[in-house]
Enzyme design. Structure first.
Site, short mmCIF file in Angstrom:
data_model
loop_
_atom_site.label_atom_id
_atom_site.label_comp_id
_atom_site.label_asym_id
_atom_site.label_seq_id
_atom_site.Cartn_x
_atom_site.Cartn_y
_atom_site.Cartn_z
N ALA A 67 0.84 -1.19 0.00
CA ALA A 67 0.00 0.00 0.00
C ALA A 67 0.89 1.25 0.00
CB ALA A 67 -0.90 0.00 1.23
N GLY A 110 -0.41 -5.23 0.35
CA GLY A 110 -1.57 -5.15 -0.53
C GLY A 110 -1.32 -5.80 -1.88
N GLU A 113 -2.01 -9.37 -1.35
CA GLU A 113 -3.45 -9.52 -1.19
C GLU A 113 -4.16 -9.38 -2.54
OE1 GLU A 113 -4.13 -7.93 3.36
OE2 GLU A 113 -3.46 -6.50 1.84
N GLU A 133 3.35 -6.02 6.83
CA GLU A 133 2.71 -4.94 7.58
C GLU A 133 3.12 -4.90 9.05
OE1 GLU A 133 -0.29 -6.09 4.30
OE2 GLU A 133 1.16 -7.11 5.60
#
Length: 259
Positions: A67, A110, A113, A133
């Site tokens: 992200a 992300g 993901e 993260e």
């Protein structure tokens, strides 16, 4: 379709569309704007009758390195709740057509993901996957703690989420996170080949088969079998079913129209 952070080719091959993440300086970090563009592109491609399969890729250095931390760092809990950044991810889940991820370099946070939101994954030898993260004081929020255990099992998922360490393409293949590994220079060719194998089939059958497989992760066995059976019967109302079975009997290639 014109976008700022992604490139879209609606016919990179027959019945196959390509979405390429295009923030190379940021290693394709997933900011809100980029995710919104992916959402909009997927919705448009899902409605495009010429498209049967969708490929999502990045570049050789990164599929997506996570992200956009700069966009989040100064936010509070209520700010994040109001932004509701993960709602844009729902469109990926809602996409009816098969999605293939073509991954080189980093697929982290992300990015990992996003890979797991896709239906199949072709990775180059340089691909690395991870949920780092934890190293910046947070945890996965776009499905990493839910999809990763289903993909690779509890032990490896716990290791990846709690240490933040990356795994190689080879280990990802062994764990069942990806479908195959190819040389970097062949990544798109091999991904398109996989897409074409799907795209030559009935688009209605493709969508209902994908829907049925995904249902297995959210239902009991008996519920899943009932859902599968209904989809199977429904396909007998299509012209594609008649064409497919007639072509099989006649020993010829079927011509599917999505009807």
């Amino acid at each position: 379709m014109n976008f700022t952070y992604i490139l879209v080719n609606e016919q990179v091959a027959e019945h196959t569309a390509l979405i390429q993440l295009n923030r190379p300086k940021e290693l394709n970090a997933l900011n809100l704007e980029l995710m919104g563009e992916i959402r909009d592109a997927l919705k448009a491609l899902d409605e495009n009758e010429k498209v049967r399969v969708i490929i999502i890729t990045g570049n050789e250095r990164a599929f997506a390195a996570g992200a956009d931390i700069k966009q989040m760092s100064g936010k509070g809990a209520i700010d994040m709740l109001k932004i509701d950044q993960f709602s844009t991810w729902d469109q990926i889940k809602k996409t009816k057509k098969p999605i293939i991820a073509a991954v080189s370099g980093f697929a982290l946070g992300g990015g990992c993901e996003l890979v797991m939101h896709c239906d199949c994954v072709v990775a180059s030898e340089t691909a690395q996957f991870g949920q780092p993260e934890i190293k910046i004081g947070v945890m996965p929020g776009a499905g990493g703690t839910q999809r990763l255990p289903r993909a690779v099992g509890k032990a490896l998922a716990m290791e990846m989420v709690l240490t933040g360490e990356f795994i190689s393409a080879e280990r990802a293949l062994q764990a069942g996170l990806i479908n195959k590994i190819v040389p970097v220079e062949l990544l798109m060719d091999e991904t398109i080949k996989m897409a074409q194998k799907m795209a030559r089939n009935s688009p209605l059958a493709l969508q209902m088969a994908k829907e049925s497989v995904l249902k297995s992760f959210e239902s009991s066995l008996s519920e899943g079998l009932s859902f599968e059976r209904k989809n199977f019967y429904m396909l007998f109302a299509t012209e594609d079913q008649k064409e497919g079975m007639a072509a099989f009997i006649d020993k010829r290639e079927a011509t599917f129209k999505g009807k």
